[in-house]
Design an enzyme around this catalytic site. Structure first.
Site, short mmCIF file in Angstrom:
data_model
loop_
_atom_site.label_atom_id
_atom_site.label_comp_id
_atom_site.label_asym_id
_atom_site.label_seq_id
_atom_site.Cartn_x
_atom_site.Cartn_y
_atom_site.Cartn_z
N GLU A 227 0.82 -1.21 0.00
CA GLU A 227 0.00 0.00 0.00
C GLU A 227 0.86 1.26 0.00
O GLU A 227 0.51 2.26 -0.66
CB GLU A 227 -0.94 0.00 1.21
CG GLU A 227 -2.06 -1.03 1.13
CD GLU A 227 -3.01 -0.79 -0.03
OE1 GLU A 227 -3.19 0.37 -0.43
OE2 GLU A 227 -3.56 -1.77 -0.55
N CYS B 84 -24.71 4.54 -13.40
CA CYS B 84 -23.75 5.65 -13.40
C CYS B 84 -24.38 6.88 -14.05
O CYS B 84 -24.75 6.86 -15.24
CB CYS B 84 -22.48 5.25 -14.15
SG CYS B 84 -21.27 6.58 -14.28
#
Length: 340
Positions: A35, A202
């Protein structure tokens, strides 16, 4: 589950990424390392660095006991070197303050150097199965398009949306799906809306303006800074000096720098300018090759070191310095020596 999270979880099983080297593990060290490396860097660039890093530092104890020079050497070329310094400091904090065990909550993880809310949340999700929202650049784009957020959405609004869409279960699958969707489908330019599992809901896609979202702030023109780097050579060795621990290339080895035009060497070879782009400014580097006579003292000053050119390439040096060293090693920079 919301419609968004339900569709993402289903999509991830068939179309998401499942073979990344930091997947299929609950090891917080490996997840944390990935990360941090993935902050502002693409997966394809990170993978080889991640593997080399693990081979050298397989756990948090080995990293905490290393020297910063070793860490920066392995990080060299990955950029954003503050991440490497924070990584090293965080490893020491985990060992010294947490007995070598990573904190299990997002809030506690945020106390480690270099971990903001989103990165800490991702570690909490993948290592400990915590129900936390992430909000990296890809996720911001997915949310802004799905809900057709006007202008430049505020962090507060985006965090609220990210938290509202969290499913009660399958949190790891959902989080990975968000990352994968933003990286490979809902891309900044030319999004693949026909392949998107969220296309039916969307709002940006429904308006036919996916690329218009999210809005972006006008970019400021990056200032150009100039410096000269002295490539001082003698008997196959090159002089490097360590930069201050903070600031640009903090803690890395570089060529000595000087203001353009202030060099006092009578014999030298000035090379074409090498341009290097930083996030907030552009650096124009004028390399100046100087060959030193053996009569001069070979000992370096404190903070300096003489290394064979081939060895210097593998040291903790920034990308433009490595590029110049590689050209030196290949002979492409060397002409007739200018003895001093």
């Amino acid at each position: 589950m919301s419609a968004l999270s339900h569709r993402l979880v289903r999509w991830q099983a068939r179309h998401g990424r499942h073979d990344l080297p930091w997947q299929r593990t609950r090891d917080p060290y490996r997840i944390w390392l990935s990360e941090v490396m993935l902050q502002q860097t693409q997966v394809a660039t990170v993978v080889p660095y991640y593997r080399r890093f693990l081979a050298r530092f397989p756990d948090v104890h080995s990293l905490a006991q290393a020297s910063l020079d070793d860490v920066l050497t392995l990080w060299s070329g990955l950029g954003y070197y503050t991440r490497a310094r924070n990584l090293y400091a965080a490893a020491q904090a985990v060992v010294e303050a947490h007995a070598g065990r990573f904190p299990r909550t997002r809030e506690a993880l945020e106390s480690l150097p270099g971990l903001g809310r989103s990165t800490a949340a991702a570690i909490a999700v993948f290592a400990f199965g915590k129900r936390e929202a992430i909000l990296d650049g890809n996720v911001k784009r997915v949310l802004a398009r799905h809900f057709a957020l006007r202008g430049v959405p505020s962090e507060k609004r985006l965090w609220a949306l990210a938290e509202s869409e969290l499913p009660e279960k399958n949190i790891e699958v959902y989080t990975q799906a968000l990352m994968d969707l933003g990286a490979g489908v809902c891309t900044r330019k030319r999004p693949a809306c026909s392949a998107c599992p969220l296309s039916k809901t969307c709002e940006a896609h429904a308006r036919g303006k996916a690329e218009a979202y999210p809005g972006v702030r006008p970019r400021k023109k990056r200032p150009v800074r100039k410096t000269s780097m002295l490539l001082l050579l003698r008997e196959g060795d090159v002089l490097l000096e360590k930069r201050p621990p903070t600031g640009v290339w903090g803690g890395l080895w570089c060529f000595p720098e000087t203001e353009p035009g202030s060099e006092k060497f009578a014999g030298r070879k000035t090379l074409p300018v090498l341009r290097h782009e930083f996030t907030h400014f552009t650096l124009d580097i004028t390399p100046i090759v100087c060959f030193l006579e053996t009569a001069l003292p070979h000992a370096a000053e404190p903070g300096q070191i003489w290394l064979p050119v081939g060895e210097a390439i593998g040291a903790a040096v920034p990308a433009p310095v490595r590029k110049l060293l590689a050209r030196l090693d290949s002979g492409s920079l060397l002409g007739e020596p200018a003895a001093l």
